[in-house]
Design a protein around this motif. Sequence first.
Motif, PDB file in Angstrom:
ATOM      1  N   ALA A 252       0.832  -1.207   0.000  1.00  0.00           N
ATOM      2  CA  ALA A 252       0.000   0.000   0.000  1.00  0.00           C
ATOM      3  C   ALA A 252       0.864   1.254   0.000  1.00  0.00           C
ATOM      4  O   ALA A 252       1.983   1.256   0.530  1.00  0.00           O
ATOM      5  CB  ALA A 252      -0.917   0.003   1.224  1.00  0.00           C
ATOM      6  N   PRO A 253       0.355   2.347  -0.606  1.00  0.00           N
ATOM      7  CA  PRO A 253       1.066   3.622  -0.505  1.00  0.00           C
ATOM      8  C   PRO A 253       1.197   4.055   0.959  1.00  0.00           C
ATOM      9  O   PRO A 253       0.374   3.692   1.812  1.00  0.00           O
ATOM     10  CB  PRO A 253       0.162   4.588  -1.287  1.00  0.00           C
ATOM     11  CG  PRO A 253      -0.699   3.731  -2.130  1.00  0.00           C
ATOM     12  CD  PRO A 253      -0.881   2.440  -1.384  1.00  0.00           C
ATOM     13  N   GLY A 254       2.208   4.865   1.248  1.00  0.00           N
ATOM     14  CA  GLY A 254       2.462   5.292   2.608  1.00  0.00           C
ATOM     15  C   GLY A 254       1.290   6.008   3.250  1.00  0.00           C
ATOM     16  O   GLY A 254       0.977   5.796   4.431  1.00  0.00           O
ATOM     17  N   GLN A 255       0.600   6.850   2.471  1.00  0.00           N
ATOM     18  CA  GLN A 255      -0.517   7.599   3.044  1.00  0.00           C
ATOM     19  C   GLN A 255      -1.679   6.702   3.431  1.00  0.00           C
ATOM     20  O   GLN A 255      -2.400   6.968   4.394  1.00  0.00           O
ATOM     21  CB  GLN A 255      -0.992   8.707   2.096  1.00  0.00           C
ATOM     22  CG  GLN A 255      -1.521   8.244   0.747  1.00  0.00           C
ATOM     23  CD  GLN A 255      -0.440   8.221  -0.324  1.00  0.00           C
ATOM     24  OE1 GLN A 255       0.747   8.013  -0.008  1.00  0.00           O
ATOM     25  NE2 GLN A 255      -0.840   8.443  -1.580  1.00  0.00           N
ATOM     26  N   GLU A 256      -1.852   5.580   2.699  1.00  0.00           N
ATOM     27  CA  GLU A 256      -2.903   4.628   3.075  1.00  0.00           C
ATOM     28  C   GLU A 256      -2.541   3.905   4.366  1.00  0.00           C
ATOM     29  O   GLU A 256      -3.410   3.681   5.227  1.00  0.00           O
ATOM     30  CB  GLU A 256      -3.121   3.616   1.956  1.00  0.00           C
ATOM     31  CG  GLU A 256      -4.220   2.603   2.259  1.00  0.00           C
ATOM     32  CD  GLU A 256      -4.437   1.605   1.144  1.00  0.00           C
ATOM     33  OE1 GLU A 256      -4.808   0.445   1.456  1.00  0.00           O
ATOM     34  OE2 GLU A 256      -4.228   1.976  -0.030  1.00  0.00           O
ATOM     35  N   THR A 257      -1.261   3.552   4.500  1.00  0.00           N
ATOM     36  CA  THR A 257      -0.799   2.920   5.737  1.00  0.00           C
ATOM     37  C   THR A 257      -1.045   3.837   6.924  1.00  0.00           C
ATOM     38  O   THR A 257      -1.559   3.404   7.973  1.00  0.00           O
ATOM     39  CB  THR A 257       0.698   2.588   5.638  1.00  0.00           C
ATOM     40  OG1 THR A 257       0.885   1.611   4.607  1.00  0.00           O
ATOM     41  CG2 THR A 257       1.228   2.042   6.958  1.00  0.00           C
ATOM     42  N   VAL A 258      -0.717   5.121   6.772  1.00  0.00           N
ATOM     43  CA  VAL A 258      -0.903   6.074   7.868  1.00  0.00           C
ATOM     44  C   VAL A 258      -2.381   6.263   8.173  1.00  0.00           C
ATOM     45  O   VAL A 258      -2.784   6.341   9.344  1.00  0.00           O
ATOM     46  CB  VAL A 258      -0.230   7.422   7.525  1.00  0.00           C
ATOM     47  CG1 VAL A 258      -0.574   8.481   8.574  1.00  0.00           C
ATOM     48  CG2 VAL A 258       1.281   7.254   7.419  1.00  0.00           C
ATOM     49  N   LYS A 259      -3.220   6.328   7.142  1.00  0.00           N
ATOM     50  CA  LYS A 259      -4.651   6.515   7.356  1.00  0.00           C
ATOM     51  C   LYS A 259      -5.250   5.344   8.134  1.00  0.00           C
ATOM     52  O   LYS A 259      -6.031   5.540   9.078  1.00  0.00           O
ATOM     53  CB  LYS A 259      -5.361   6.672   6.008  1.00  0.00           C
ATOM     54  CG  LYS A 259      -6.846   6.974   6.124  1.00  0.00           C
ATOM     55  CD  LYS A 259      -7.481   7.189   4.757  1.00  0.00           C
ATOM     56  CE  LYS A 259      -8.967   7.495   4.863  1.00  0.00           C
ATOM     57  NZ  LYS A 259      -9.584   7.701   3.523  1.00  0.00           N
ATOM     58  N   LYS A 260      -4.902   4.129   7.765  1.00  0.00           N
ATOM     59  CA  LYS A 260      -5.403   2.964   8.499  1.00  0.00           C
ATOM     60  C   LYS A 260      -4.849   2.932   9.922  1.00  0.00           C
ATOM     61  O   LYS A 260      -5.574   2.604  10.877  1.00  0.00           O
ATOM     62  CB  LYS A 260      -5.035   1.679   7.763  1.00  0.00           C
ATOM     63  CG  LYS A 260      -5.860   1.426   6.505  1.00  0.00           C
ATOM     64  CD  LYS A 260      -5.502   0.081   5.901  1.00  0.00           C
ATOM     65  CE  LYS A 260      -6.400  -0.259   4.718  1.00  0.00           C
ATOM     66  NZ  LYS A 260      -6.072  -1.583   4.125  1.00  0.00           N
ATOM     67  N   MET A 283       5.856  -6.717   7.603  1.00  0.00           N
ATOM     68  CA  MET A 283       7.096  -6.315   8.266  1.00  0.00           C
ATOM     69  C   MET A 283       8.351  -6.634   7.461  1.00  0.00           C
ATOM     70  O   MET A 283       9.456  -6.285   7.864  1.00  0.00           O
ATOM     71  CB  MET A 283       7.157  -6.923   9.665  1.00  0.00           C
ATOM     72  CG  MET A 283       6.211  -6.208  10.629  1.00  0.00           C
ATOM     73  SD  MET A 283       6.326  -6.763  12.346  1.00  0.00           S
ATOM     74  CE  MET A 283       5.423  -8.298  12.270  1.00  0.00           C
ATOM     75  N   THR A 284       8.184  -7.268   6.278  1.00  0.00           N
ATOM     76  CA  THR A 284       9.312  -7.415   5.351  1.00  0.00           C
ATOM     77  C   THR A 284       9.354  -6.285   4.345  1.00  0.00           C
ATOM     78  O   THR A 284      10.297  -6.197   3.550  1.00  0.00           O
ATOM     79  CB  THR A 284       9.223  -8.751   4.594  1.00  0.00           C
ATOM     80  OG1 THR A 284       8.051  -8.769   3.771  1.00  0.00           O
ATOM     81  CG2 THR A 284       9.194  -9.925   5.568  1.00  0.00           C
ATOM     82  N   SER A 285       8.349  -5.430   4.366  1.00  0.00           N
ATOM     83  CA  SER A 285       8.259  -4.308   3.423  1.00  0.00           C
ATOM     84  C   SER A 285       8.948  -3.085   4.027  1.00  0.00           C
ATOM     85  O   SER A 285       8.442  -2.495   4.978  1.00  0.00           O
ATOM     86  CB  SER A 285       6.790  -3.991   3.117  1.00  0.00           C
ATOM     87  OG  SER A 285       6.668  -2.744   2.455  1.00  0.00           O
ATOM     88  N   ASP A 286      10.069  -2.690   3.460  1.00  0.00           N
ATOM     89  CA  ASP A 286      10.765  -1.510   3.981  1.00  0.00           C
ATOM     90  C   ASP A 286       9.937  -0.239   3.819  1.00  0.00           C
ATOM     91  O   ASP A 286       9.856   0.567   4.755  1.00  0.00           O
ATOM     92  CB  ASP A 286      12.127  -1.364   3.315  1.00  0.00           C
ATOM     93  CG  ASP A 286      13.125  -2.405   3.814  1.00  0.00           C
ATOM     94  OD1 ASP A 286      12.935  -2.929   4.935  1.00  0.00           O
ATOM     95  OD2 ASP A 286      14.100  -2.697   3.087  1.00  0.00           O
ATOM     96  N   PRO A 287       9.304   0.006   2.657  1.00  0.00           N
ATOM     97  CA  PRO A 287       8.477   1.216   2.553  1.00  0.00           C
ATOM     98  C   PRO A 287       7.308   1.208   3.542  1.00  0.00           C
ATOM     99  O   PRO A 287       6.997   2.233   4.159  1.00  0.00           O
ATOM    100  CB  PRO A 287       7.972   1.185   1.097  1.00  0.00           C
ATOM    101  CG  PRO A 287       8.963   0.348   0.365  1.00  0.00           C
ATOM    102  CD  PRO A 287       9.411  -0.687   1.343  1.00  0.00           C
ATOM    103  N   GLY A 288       6.663   0.047   3.697  1.00  0.00           N
ATOM    104  CA  GLY A 288       5.545  -0.024   4.628  1.00  0.00           C
ATOM    105  C   GLY A 288       5.979   0.234   6.057  1.00  0.00           C
ATOM    106  O   GLY A 288       5.349   0.992   6.793  1.00  0.00           O
ATOM    107  N   MET A 289       7.066  -0.393   6.479  1.00  0.00           N
ATOM    108  CA  MET A 289       7.551  -0.221   7.847  1.00  0.00           C
ATOM    109  C   MET A 289       8.069   1.188   8.082  1.00  0.00           C
ATOM    110  O   MET A 289       7.923   1.743   9.183  1.00  0.00           O
ATOM    111  CB  MET A 289       8.634  -1.250   8.149  1.00  0.00           C
ATOM    112  CG  MET A 289       8.106  -2.643   8.398  1.00  0.00           C
ATOM    113  SD  MET A 289       7.007  -2.755   9.849  1.00  0.00           S
ATOM    114  CE  MET A 289       8.163  -2.433  11.181  1.00  0.00           C
TER     115      MET A 289
END
Length: 388
Positions: A252-260, A283-289
């Motif tokens: 997911a894009p970073g802004q979606e992660t933050v929104k959730k 937790m293996t996703s560097d952008p997500g983490m």
Amino acid sequence: MPERSVIMVMFSKKQFATAAVAPAPQAPFSDSLLRLFSNPYVGAGAAGSLLILTLVTLIALVGDPKAAMPVVRLSLAKVSGGATPDGWREALARGGDQPAVTEDIFRLSETPIDPLGGEATITMQGAQGDARPLPPAPLAGLHSQGPNGPLPIIAADGRTPAQAYARPFAPNGRPKVALVIGGLGLNAAVTRQAIETLPPEITLSFVPYSEGLQGWIDLARAAGHEVLLEAPMEPADYPDNDPGPYTLMADAPGQETVKKLEWVLSRATGYFGVTNYLGSRFMTSDPGMTAFLTALRGRGLDFIDDGQAARHGGPGRASALRIIDDQLSSEAIDQQLLAIEAGALQHGQALGSGFAYPVTLSQVGKWAGTVESRGYQLAPASALTAGR
């Protein structure tokens, strides 16, 4: 020795079992006891013997000793007429028909206890730490209103929710061991069991989808437990294993992660940080983490994971050494708890993670009641985070 002192009488575990604080005796009984202690015809030895018998009686009066730790407050000034009676140690050690109390299981404090107004606190051994309540949430200046509810913020004076809502802790130089017990809030009976029977040093984590979540967190903090909120994260077998509509997704894009994440954080107040629920893929996703951890740091929150995110370090971070109940048997859980102790010996501290299964709660309760006798210090998880 100062006039105002703490007498701490601790009976062996064979005599009294562990638990939480029970109410003090009612005033009429206390008044009678004080009048008797104040009687000049009652000698010091008799006073000590009577003290023991009184404690035994109080346990019967205040409830099941397997479910509570009686705490009795007496004024030493009233008991002794202004001085601690000579011979009380000898009287306590006399034995006979009363429980034997020896130097290795009782302790007399060396300093006054002015905050208690000169009262002496007599405490039974087996207490699971200091169960005084944590301050009710929310604390002023540590939240703002978001679109879905209150969101944690760093206060104007620099205080963070991680600092303000963590359980206070003073290290004593021993290796620190800590546990997080999660999955709470969905099953009322199990949640209440964890809050009421586990020692307050055990950190509890709650599911954000729980009905009445704020009430559960309030109850946990009132029992002395610090609290984490669980962030559902994408597992490797998603969607067969689906943590719910607000799952943080690896791609997911970073802004979606933050929104959730902000929806999760807005469910309640009073938590010092976040822990993962599942998340082997996220937790293996560097952008997500990166998006996730940046958002948490911006709100002054800690992140404690079950061991899957150990490579993501930084301030306010801790990772579990073991998940203690991957195998649901008392023997397997006991072995994992021993591994936590071994890790603490090697590294100075170690954290374990578990789920609120009945067998887990049972074994953790037994372990927590004995771990400090083996030379460790039971600590809240917040005390193991980097930078603490």
